[in-house]
Each structure stands twice: as structure tokens, then as C-alpha cells.
Design a protein around this motif. Structure first.
Motif, PDB file in Angstrom:
ATOM      1  N   VAL A   1      -0.320   7.232   0.353  1.00 48.05           N
ATOM      2  CA  VAL A   1      -0.669   6.942   1.738  1.00 48.05           C
ATOM      3  C   VAL A   1      -0.110   8.002   2.671  1.00 48.05           C
TER       4      VAL A   1
ATOM      5  N   TYR B   1      -4.776  -4.526  -6.077  1.00 49.40           N
ATOM      6  CA  TYR B   1      -6.014  -3.906  -5.592  1.00 49.40           C
ATOM      7  C   TYR B   1      -5.984  -2.396  -5.846  1.00 49.40           C
ATOM      8  N   MET B   2      -4.861  -1.769  -5.511  1.00 46.03           N
ATOM      9  CA  MET B   2      -4.780  -0.322  -5.627  1.00 46.03           C
ATOM     10  C   MET B   2      -4.922   0.130  -7.075  1.00 46.03           C
TER      11      MET B   2
ATOM     12  N   THR C   1       3.267   0.959  -3.733  1.00 47.07           N
ATOM     13  CA  THR C   1       2.684   0.848  -5.075  1.00 47.07           C
ATOM     14  C   THR C   1       2.462   2.188  -5.772  1.00 47.07           C
TER      15      THR C   1
ATOM     16  N   ALA D   1      -6.697   6.167   3.977  1.00 46.44           N
ATOM     17  CA  ALA D   1      -5.374   5.586   4.168  1.00 46.44           C
ATOM     18  C   ALA D   1      -5.124   5.266   5.636  1.00 46.44           C
TER      19      ALA D   1
ATOM     20  N   PHE E   1      -7.226   2.247   6.744  1.00 47.72           N
ATOM     21  CA  PHE E   1      -6.763   1.002   6.153  1.00 47.72           C
ATOM     22  C   PHE E   1      -5.466   0.523   6.796  1.00 47.72           C
ATOM     23  N   ILE E   2      -4.545   1.439   7.065  1.00 47.51           N
ATOM     24  CA  ILE E   2      -3.277   1.048   7.676  1.00 47.51           C
ATOM     25  C   ILE E   2      -3.504   0.603   9.113  1.00 47.51           C
TER      26      ILE E   2
ATOM     27  N   ALA F   1      -1.732  -6.128  -2.702  1.00 47.09           N
ATOM     28  CA  ALA F   1      -2.087  -4.754  -2.327  1.00 47.09           C
ATOM     29  C   ALA F   1      -1.942  -3.822  -3.517  1.00 47.09           C
TER      30      ALA F   1
ATOM     31  N   THR G   1      -8.774   1.358  -0.929  1.00 44.00           N
ATOM     32  CA  THR G   1      -8.154   2.557  -1.468  1.00 44.00           C
ATOM     33  C   THR G   1      -9.155   3.427  -2.200  1.00 44.00           C
TER      34      THR G   1
ATOM     35  N   CYS H   1       0.829  -1.212   0.000  1.00 45.07           N
ATOM     36  CA  CYS H   1       0.000   0.000   0.000  1.00 45.07           C
ATOM     37  C   CYS H   1       0.866   1.266   0.000  1.00 45.07           C
TER      38      CYS H   1
END
Length: 427
Positions: free
Chosen positions: A189, A112-113, A61, A326, A329-330, A109, A399, A58
Motif C-alpha cells: 500500500v 481478501y488480499m 497483510t 491503494a 481503496f484507503i 482484509a 486490491t 490492508c
């Protein structure tokens, strides 16, 4: 609906193949480790390694996308994840698997992003809800298909790893051949949990607690079922049923939370997760009993992250949605790293079924915190309310912010023009 789906069909097709392979390996890896006689702690550690890699992906990327563009980055990451999956049965040892799980997590990850940022570009205020709903349906449906495929061969065979590799490799074809223009915005992020906590403590604590419990469940649920006496096929079917139930839970639970204080909905979900988790941990059940309990258990645990995230979006300033996404999610990823290590230690000393006892304890602590917050700050009639964030329901996703990305936002970067950006919609 057709004009909406046509520009994103290649994305959804690639997503389907990707998540079928992901769902297959997500269930297969702990079952293979259990069949090899690894300890519960070792299995929990490889689960945590996956989430460490996911967190790293994340963060890293966006820079890969800025360097190579969406399509080239997707090809690179898809190749890396396919190679890592097929390497699992070729090198069955604890340390190599830690490295491979890091690669798989980071690559997934990134994939997905890329897909989610592309969908962000294609979505407008008029069709965003439809696109996000279809995205969730494809994601969860593919995940369930992949989990069910585990029942088709023993986990000690090479067959299932090969199928997961093939499926993930196929994900590259639709995007490699697309003539759609690549998206410009890439969410970078930025992690400022203190800002989110001051605005919405239940939101941040809720997603962290969800990571602690659900991260352990995804990493060790199949192992716990096998330890209870189920076959690997029955354990995979148990996870599949819970996943499908969680899929169907998203819409009614989300709509209900739009009409009342989301914290009450969260407490109700946590109560169900506690009750049915204790049933799985303490009540002797047949395989049929596990299947039956999987329905309310999956229904209760799946929306916990998304309801917590939606509550946070209700409370944070409107211009900080990307940063909030962000941070949430983190926080969830950190919980998902720690959760499998704690749960696996308990399982090693107290038995496999204690996984669900562990999750029940986490859910109970989270429920107590939410109740305390409800007493400290009852909902006011003028409290702001955003629409339920459908994208937060996706396992591993997140994301996608609940509003269009703004290229002028400091959390959004625009890649330089490249050859891949010149293709326009053939339609």
C-alpha cells in the motif's frame, strides 16, 4: 471456460465459504447489538471499528505474506477471524466487541488480499475479464447467501454465530490442500491521494463519498430497518435483495460507463440513490414496500464506488495503477470509518430511518460536486478510457488492479522462495 476455472477452483471455493460467513456476521452483529439494547452510536462505533481493522489489515497483510507465504498467512488469518466471530456471543459487551471487530476487519482484509493477489497471478490479458467477472459473481452470491441465513434463527441465539464461524473455518480447507503454486507479487500500500486528486478529483471524492454513505449503510442498514418496525428476518431479507440487485447492476452500468463520460453515469446513479433513499426515510412502507424499494436502491448504490474508481483509472498515468488502487481503496476505507459514526449519531437523536436521510444527503453533496466538475472540465473526445474495473465492484475488495502486476513496479514486492512455493500445478 473449464481450463480457466480449474487452476482457481480452490480459491473460489474458499472465497465462497469465507464470504458466506462474512455476509452472515456483517448483518448479524448489528442486529444482535440492537437486540441487546445498545445505542445507535454504539452500533455505529462497532461498525467503524470493523473498517479501522480493515484499513490496518490492508497495510499490514503484505508484510505477513512476505514473512510466512500466502498459504500460512491465510491459515493464520482464517483462524483469527473464526475465533473472533465465535467470541462475540461469549462476551457481549461494547469494549470487547470493539476489539473483536478490529480483529475481524483486519483478518478479512488480509484474506481478501491473499485471494485477490492469487487471482492476479492466474489472470492473463486474455482471461482477466472472465476471471474478475466470476470473482464478483461468487463474492456477491456468497454475500447474499450469508445475509439470508440471518433469517434462520434469532440474533440472540448462539446458532448464527456458530454457523458464521463454521463457514469461515471451512474456507481454509481448499487452500490448505491446493497444489497450485503460490503467487509471487504482493501489492504494497502506498497512499498518495494528492496525486490521484490532481488527475481525477471526481474519482477520489467519489470513492470517499461512497465510503461515507455505503459504509454507514452496511453497518446500520439492518438496524434502521428494525427501527422502522420490521422483524430481524425481514431486515435481513431487505439487505439480501439490495445486495442481489447491486450484483446485477454491475455489468450493464459498467458497460454503459465504457461508452460515455462515466461522470454522467455517476450522476444518474446518485440521483437514484437520493430518490429511493428519501423514500425509505420518509415514506411509511410495509415490509413488501421495503423489498420493492430495495431493488432500485441496491441497483443505484452498489456501482458508485466502481464507477468512481474506473473514472480515476481513466485519468491517472498508466504506470501508477497499483498505487492508484491503494489510494482509492484507503480513501474509501477512511470514509467508511467516519460514515457510521456520523449516521449513528443522527439515528440516536432523530430515529433509525434517518440513516437513509443521511445517505441521501451524502449522495446529493457528491452529485453536486460531480456536476460542478462536469462544468469545469467537460469530457474531450481524446480523453483516455480504460475498461470498466470489475474488481472494484466487490464490497471490501479492491486490491486487484485493472492490469497485470509488474514485479519491477516499486509498489510490488516478491516474497523469498519458501517450501510452499515449490508445488506446481498437478494438472
Amino acid at each position: 471456460m473449464y481450463p480457466t476455472l480449474r487452476p482457481i477452483f480452490s480459491l473460489l471455493l474458499g472465497l465462497f465459504f469465507l464470504i458466506v460467513g462474512h455476509g452472515l456476521q456483517l448483518t448479524l452483529v448489528p442486529l444482535r447489538a440492537e437486540a441487546e439494547g445498545w445505542s445507535a452510536f454504539q452500533i455505529g462505533a462497532i461498525g467503524s471499528a470493523y473498517y479501522v481493522g480493515f484499513l490496518a489489515g490492508c497495510v499490514g497483510t503484505p508484510y505477513l505474506i512476505l514473512r510466512a507465504g500466502h498459504i500460512r498467512a491465510f491459515m493464520a488469518l482464517a483462524s483469527a477471524i473464526a475465533a473472533a466471530i465465535v467470541a462475540h456471543p461469549l462476551w457481549v459487551a461494547f469494549v470487547p466487541w470493539i476489539v473483536l471487530r478490529l480483529i475481524v476487519g483486519a483478518s478479512l482484509a488480509g484474506l481478501y488480499m491473499i485471494i485477490e493477489s492469487w487471482l492476479n497471478e492466474r489472470a492473463s490479458n486474455e482471461n482477466r475479464g472472465l476471471i474478475m467477472s466470476i470473482y464478483i459473481m461468487v463474492n456477491y452470491g456468497a454475500l447474499a447467501v450469508g445475509q439470508f441465513m440471518v433469517t434462520q434463527a434469532p440474533p440472540t441465539a448462539f446458532t448464527l454465530f456458530a454457523l458464521a464461524t463454521v463457514s469461515m473455518a471451512l474456507a481454509s480447507i481448499p487452500l490448505a490442500l491446493t497444489r497450485q503454486q503460490q503467487p509471487a507479487p504482493v501489492a504494497l500500500v502506498r497512499f498518495r491521494p494528492q496525486v490521484v486528486y490532481r488527475a481525477a478529483p471526481v474519482g477520489l471524492v467519489g470513492v470517499f463519498g461512497s465510503g461515507l454513505a455505503n459504509g454507514a449503510y452496511w453497518s446500520l442498514g439492518a438496524v434502521a430497518a428494525v427501527a422502522h418496525g420490521m422483524s430481524t428476518s425481514n431486515a435481513a431479507l431487505f439487505l439480501t435483495i439490495a445486495t442481489l440487485s447491486g450484483t446485477f447492476a454491475q455489468w450493464p452500468v459498467g458497460r454503459l460507463s465504457d461508452r460515455m463520460d462515466r461522470r454522467y453515469v455517476l450522476v444518474a446513479l446518485l440521483g437514484g440513490a437520493i430518490v429511493f433513499g428519501l423514500v425509505l426515510a420518509l415514506v411509511p412502507l410495509t415490509a413488501l414496500g421495503w423489498y420493492i424499494v430495495a431493488v432500485p436502491y441496491g441497483f443505484a448504490i452498489a456501482p458508485i464506488y466502481s464507477i468512481s474508481a474506473a473514472h480515476a483509472y481513466d485519468r491517472v498515468p498508466k504506470g501508477t495503477m497499483v498505487e492508484t488502487a491503494a489510494s482509492l481503496f484507503i480513501a474509501s476505507a477512511i470514509g467508511s470509518i467516519v460514515g457510521p459514526l456520523i449516521a449513528s449519531t443522527m439515528m440516536q437523536h432523530l430515529g433509525g430511518a434517518t440513516l437513509f436521510l443521511y445517505t441521501a444527503v451524502i449522495y446529493a453533496a457528491l452529485a453536486a460536486y460531480v456536476v460542478i466538475r462536469l462544468q469545469q472540465r467537460p469530457r474531450q473526445q481524446d480523453d483516455p478510457k480504460t475498461d470498466f474495473q470489475r474488481s472494484a465492484a466487490v464490497p471490501g475488495g479492491g486490491t486487484i488492479a485493472p492490469e497485470p502486476l509488474d514485479p519491477n513496479d516499486p509498489n510490488v514486492a516478491t516474497p523469498p522462495p519458501s517450501a510452499d512455493n515449490i508445488h506446481e500445478d498437478a494438472a
